[in-house]
Motif scaffolding. Structure first.
Motif, PDB file in Angstrom:
ATOM      1  N   LEU A 225     -12.276   3.153  -6.653  1.00 44.34           N
ATOM      2  CA  LEU A 225     -11.094   2.600  -7.330  1.00 44.34           C
ATOM      3  C   LEU A 225     -10.029   3.665  -7.480  1.00 44.34           C
ATOM      4  CD1 LEU A 225     -13.027   0.675 -10.071  1.00 44.34           C
ATOM      5  CD2 LEU A 225     -11.775  -0.370  -8.195  1.00 44.34           C
ATOM      6  N   GLY A 226      -8.764   3.265  -7.343  1.00 45.39           N
ATOM      7  CA  GLY A 226      -7.681   4.223  -7.540  1.00 45.39           C
ATOM      8  C   GLY A 226      -6.327   3.548  -7.514  1.00 45.39           C
ATOM      9  N   ASP A 227      -5.315   4.299  -7.874  1.00 38.75           N
ATOM     10  CA  ASP A 227      -3.942   3.832  -7.832  1.00 38.75           C
ATOM     11  C   ASP A 227      -3.436   4.033  -6.408  1.00 38.75           C
ATOM     12  OD1 ASP A 227      -1.318   3.115  -8.237  1.00 38.75           O
ATOM     13  OD2 ASP A 227      -0.796   4.911  -9.369  1.00 38.75           O
ATOM     14  N   ILE A 228      -3.470   2.969  -5.610  1.00 38.23           N
ATOM     15  CA  ILE A 228      -3.126   3.096  -4.191  1.00 38.23           C
ATOM     16  C   ILE A 228      -1.966   2.198  -3.772  1.00 38.23           C
ATOM     17  CG2 ILE A 228      -5.393   3.926  -3.498  1.00 38.23           C
ATOM     18  CD1 ILE A 228      -6.047   1.044  -2.546  1.00 38.23           C
ATOM     19  N   ILE A 229      -1.258   1.610  -4.744  1.00 36.45           N
ATOM     20  CA  ILE A 229      -0.114   0.754  -4.371  1.00 36.45           C
ATOM     21  C   ILE A 229       1.194   1.361  -4.879  1.00 36.45           C
ATOM     22  CG2 ILE A 229      -1.519  -1.322  -4.276  1.00 36.45           C
ATOM     23  CD1 ILE A 229      -0.244  -2.193  -6.923  1.00 36.45           C
ATOM     24  N   LYS A 230       2.296   0.880  -4.297  1.00 30.23           N
ATOM     25  CA  LYS A 230       3.636   1.344  -4.699  1.00 30.23           C
ATOM     26  C   LYS A 230       4.039   0.661  -5.982  1.00 30.23           C
ATOM     27  CE  LYS A 230       5.220   2.607  -0.164  1.00 30.23           C
ATOM     28  NZ  LYS A 230       6.203   2.535   0.864  1.00 30.23           N
TER      29      LYS A 230
ATOM     30  N   ILE B 177     -16.161  -6.738   3.604  1.00 28.32           N
ATOM     31  CA  ILE B 177     -17.623  -6.816   3.645  1.00 28.32           C
ATOM     32  C   ILE B 177     -18.065  -7.194   5.053  1.00 28.32           C
ATOM     33  CG2 ILE B 177     -19.649  -7.995   2.695  1.00 28.32           C
ATOM     34  CD1 ILE B 177     -17.773  -8.795   0.325  1.00 28.32           C
ATOM     35  N   GLY B 178     -19.106  -6.545   5.556  1.00 24.70           N
ATOM     36  CA  GLY B 178     -19.721  -6.953   6.814  1.00 24.70           C
ATOM     37  C   GLY B 178     -19.009  -6.524   8.075  1.00 24.70           C
ATOM     38  N   MET B 179     -18.224  -5.459   8.006  1.00 24.69           N
ATOM     39  CA  MET B 179     -17.611  -4.930   9.241  1.00 24.69           C
ATOM     40  C   MET B 179     -18.713  -4.360  10.129  1.00 24.69           C
ATOM     41  SD  MET B 179     -14.166  -3.035   7.958  1.00 24.69           S
ATOM     42  CE  MET B 179     -12.930  -3.901   7.009  1.00 24.69           C
ATOM     43  N   LYS B 180     -18.406  -4.124  11.387  1.00 26.39           N
ATOM     44  CA  LYS B 180     -19.391  -3.580  12.320  1.00 26.39           C
ATOM     45  C   LYS B 180     -20.007  -2.288  11.803  1.00 26.39           C
ATOM     46  CE  LYS B 180     -17.634  -5.428  16.672  1.00 26.39           C
ATOM     47  NZ  LYS B 180     -17.090  -5.049  17.998  1.00 26.39           N
ATOM     48  N   LYS B 181     -19.180  -1.456  11.155  1.00 27.16           N
ATOM     49  CA  LYS B 181     -19.647  -0.218  10.529  1.00 27.16           C
ATOM     50  C   LYS B 181     -19.112  -0.193   9.111  1.00 27.16           C
ATOM     51  CE  LYS B 181     -19.904   2.801  14.551  1.00 27.16           C
ATOM     52  NZ  LYS B 181     -19.421   4.038  15.155  1.00 27.16           N
ATOM     53  N   LYS B 182     -19.776   0.566   8.266  1.00 27.65           N
ATOM     54  CA  LYS B 182     -19.309   0.693   6.891  1.00 27.65           C
ATOM     55  C   LYS B 182     -18.334   1.866   6.812  1.00 27.65           C
ATOM     56  CE  LYS B 182     -21.188   0.120   2.336  1.00 27.65           C
ATOM     57  NZ  LYS B 182     -22.418  -0.057   1.584  1.00 27.65           N
ATOM     58  N   PHE B 183     -17.124   1.588   6.365  1.00 34.49           N
ATOM     59  CA  PHE B 183     -16.084   2.599   6.237  1.00 34.49           C
ATOM     60  C   PHE B 183     -15.798   2.861   4.760  1.00 34.49           C
ATOM     61  CE2 PHE B 183     -15.000   0.240  10.215  1.00 34.49           C
ATOM     62  CZ  PHE B 183     -15.321   1.260  11.105  1.00 34.49           C
ATOM     63  N   PRO B 184     -15.291   4.052   4.431  1.00 33.23           N
ATOM     64  CA  PRO B 184     -14.886   4.295   3.046  1.00 33.23           C
ATOM     65  C   PRO B 184     -13.864   3.222   2.639  1.00 33.23           C
ATOM     66  CG  PRO B 184     -14.789   6.327   4.329  1.00 33.23           C
ATOM     67  CD  PRO B 184     -15.043   5.213   5.296  1.00 33.23           C
ATOM     68  N   THR B 185     -14.110   2.606   1.499  1.00 42.38           N
ATOM     69  CA  THR B 185     -13.284   1.476   1.067  1.00 42.38           C
ATOM     70  C   THR B 185     -12.681   1.771  -0.302  1.00 42.38           C
ATOM     71  OG1 THR B 185     -14.695  -0.017   2.339  1.00 42.38           O
ATOM     72  CG2 THR B 185     -13.288  -1.016   0.668  1.00 42.38           C
ATOM     73  N   PHE B 186     -11.372   1.620  -0.391  1.00 44.69           N
ATOM     74  CA  PHE B 186     -10.627   1.945  -1.603  1.00 44.69           C
ATOM     75  C   PHE B 186      -9.974   0.685  -2.148  1.00 44.69           C
ATOM     76  CE2 PHE B 186     -11.096   5.620   1.006  1.00 44.69           C
ATOM     77  CZ  PHE B 186     -11.390   6.638   0.109  1.00 44.69           C
ATOM     78  N   TYR B 187     -10.132   0.480  -3.455  1.00 46.04           N
ATOM     79  CA  TYR B 187      -9.598  -0.702  -4.121  1.00 46.04           C
ATOM     80  C   TYR B 187      -8.541  -0.296  -5.139  1.00 46.04           C
ATOM     81  CZ  TYR B 187     -13.656  -3.166  -2.287  1.00 46.04           C
ATOM     82  OH  TYR B 187     -14.590  -3.711  -1.453  1.00 46.04           O
ATOM     83  N   PHE B 188      -7.535  -1.150  -5.309  1.00 48.92           N
ATOM     84  CA  PHE B 188      -6.560  -0.932  -6.365  1.00 48.92           C
ATOM     85  C   PHE B 188      -7.287  -1.013  -7.699  1.00 48.92           C
ATOM     86  CE2 PHE B 188      -3.210  -2.768  -9.240  1.00 48.92           C
ATOM     87  CZ  PHE B 188      -2.592  -1.556  -9.479  1.00 48.92           C
ATOM     88  N   GLU B 189      -7.122  -0.006  -8.517  1.00 48.53           N
ATOM     89  CA  GLU B 189      -7.907   0.184  -9.731  1.00 48.53           C
ATOM     90  C   GLU B 189      -7.847  -0.968 -10.729  1.00 48.53           C
ATOM     91  OE1 GLU B 189      -6.399   3.856 -11.206  1.00 48.53           O
ATOM     92  OE2 GLU B 189      -4.399   3.049 -11.578  1.00 48.53           O
TER      93      GLU B 189
ATOM     94  N   LEU C 122       0.833  -1.192   0.000  1.00 47.63           N
ATOM     95  CA  LEU C 122       0.000   0.000   0.000  1.00 47.63           C
ATOM     96  C   LEU C 122       0.874   1.250   0.000  1.00 47.63           C
ATOM     97  CD1 LEU C 122      -2.884   1.228   0.263  1.00 47.63           C
ATOM     98  CD2 LEU C 122      -2.563   1.080   2.745  1.00 47.63           C
ATOM     99  N   ASP C 123       0.502   2.238  -0.814  1.00 51.28           N
ATOM    100  CA  ASP C 123       1.182   3.523  -0.815  1.00 51.28           C
ATOM    101  C   ASP C 123       0.343   4.478   0.044  1.00 51.28           C
ATOM    102  OD1 ASP C 123       2.010   6.218  -1.498  1.00 51.28           O
ATOM    103  OD2 ASP C 123       3.042   5.348  -3.231  1.00 51.28           O
ATOM    104  N   LEU C 124       0.810   4.741   1.245  1.00 51.68           N
ATOM    105  CA  LEU C 124       0.045   5.560   2.191  1.00 51.68           C
ATOM    106  C   LEU C 124      -0.200   6.969   1.660  1.00 51.68           C
ATOM    107  CD1 LEU C 124       1.728   4.472   5.554  1.00 51.68           C
ATOM    108  CD2 LEU C 124      -0.464   3.698   4.617  1.00 51.68           C
ATOM    109  N   LYS C 125       0.759   7.542   0.960  1.00 56.35           N
ATOM    110  CA  LYS C 125       0.598   8.898   0.424  1.00 56.35           C
ATOM    111  C   LYS C 125      -0.466   8.934  -0.666  1.00 56.35           C
ATOM    112  CE  LYS C 125       5.150  10.606   1.650  1.00 56.35           C
ATOM    113  NZ  LYS C 125       6.415  11.138   1.205  1.00 56.35           N
ATOM    114  N   LYS C 126      -0.471   7.938  -1.545  1.00 52.48           N
ATOM    115  CA  LYS C 126      -1.487   7.885  -2.604  1.00 52.48           C
ATOM    116  C   LYS C 126      -2.871   7.694  -2.002  1.00 52.48           C
ATOM    117  CE  LYS C 126       1.326   5.994  -6.386  1.00 52.48           C
ATOM    118  NZ  LYS C 126       1.509   4.800  -7.252  1.00 52.48           N
ATOM    119  N   LEU C 127      -2.979   6.823  -1.000  1.00 54.97           N
ATOM    120  CA  LEU C 127      -4.277   6.602  -0.364  1.00 54.97           C
ATOM    121  C   LEU C 127      -4.740   7.863   0.357  1.00 54.97           C
ATOM    122  CD1 LEU C 127      -6.660   4.788   0.320  1.00 54.97           C
ATOM    123  CD2 LEU C 127      -5.380   3.999   2.326  1.00 54.97           C
ATOM    124  N   ALA C 128      -3.840   8.553   1.026  1.00 54.46           N
ATOM    125  CA  ALA C 128      -4.205   9.798   1.711  1.00 54.46           C
ATOM    126  C   ALA C 128      -4.775  10.789   0.707  1.00 54.46           C
ATOM    127  CB  ALA C 128      -3.000  10.391   2.432  1.00 54.46           C
TER     128      ALA C 128
END
Length: 160
Positions: free
Chosen positions: A155-160, A109-121, A73-79
């Motif tokens: 969806l986005g470019d979130i990996i190194k 899927i199915g966490m206690k709460k729904k959080f913003p979820t980002f996937y590698f594009e 994961l690229d923390l800067k890209k995800l931020a």
């Protein structure tokens, strides 16, 4: 005697929404909890298994990243894509109380709460992906477009 079908929050959530999926089981122990280990046991490429990472942000208290098992994961890209100045991994000790899932068995899927979820594009280029079904040793096999849909994923470019 038939083996009892395993039900997790993720499986219940998909069944309630009538999403098509199936599950596969693999061997694990405390030393082999990674997506790469799961891929090896299942005999699939590590980039077919997507790992679920939970993070904290400066603007968004909690967010989820879902990336290929062999990627970083690229923390800067995800931020940037998430609108946060900075994001950090959630401390492991907080994972279960926040999500309802343990390390090595955290499903997007199915966490206690729904959080913003980002996937590698590039995930949508696959016909199916594997993510944790919410229990160590159990994977969901699902069309990636269904996965994005059911989690309101971005969806986005979130990996190194």
């Amino acid at each position: 005697m038939a083996k009892k079908k395993i039900k997790t929050n993720a499986i219940r959530h998909l069944e309630a929404q009538q999403i098509v999926f199936h599950t596969t089981e693999y061997r694990w122990d405390e030393e082999t909890l990674s997506a790469v280990d799961a891929a090896r046991d299942l005999g699939v490429a590590p980039d077919e298994i997507y790992k679920t990472l939970v993070l904290t942000g400066t603007t968004t208290p909690y967010l989820v990243a879902v990336i290929p098992g062999d990627a970083t994961l690229d923390l800067k890209k995800l931020a940037k894509i998430s609108g946060n100045k900075k994001v950090d991994m959630l401390p492991m000790k907080e994972l279960e109380s926040l999500t309802g899932y343990v390390h090595g068995g955290c499903s997007p899927i199915g966490m206690k709460k729904k959080f913003p979820t980002f996937y590698f594009e590039n995930m949508l280029s696959l016909s199916e992906v594997r993510v944790s079904a919410g229990k160590r040793g159990l994977q969901l096999v699902i069309d990636p477009s269904y996965l994005v849909e059911v989690t309101d994923g971005i969806l986005g470019d979130i990996i190194k």
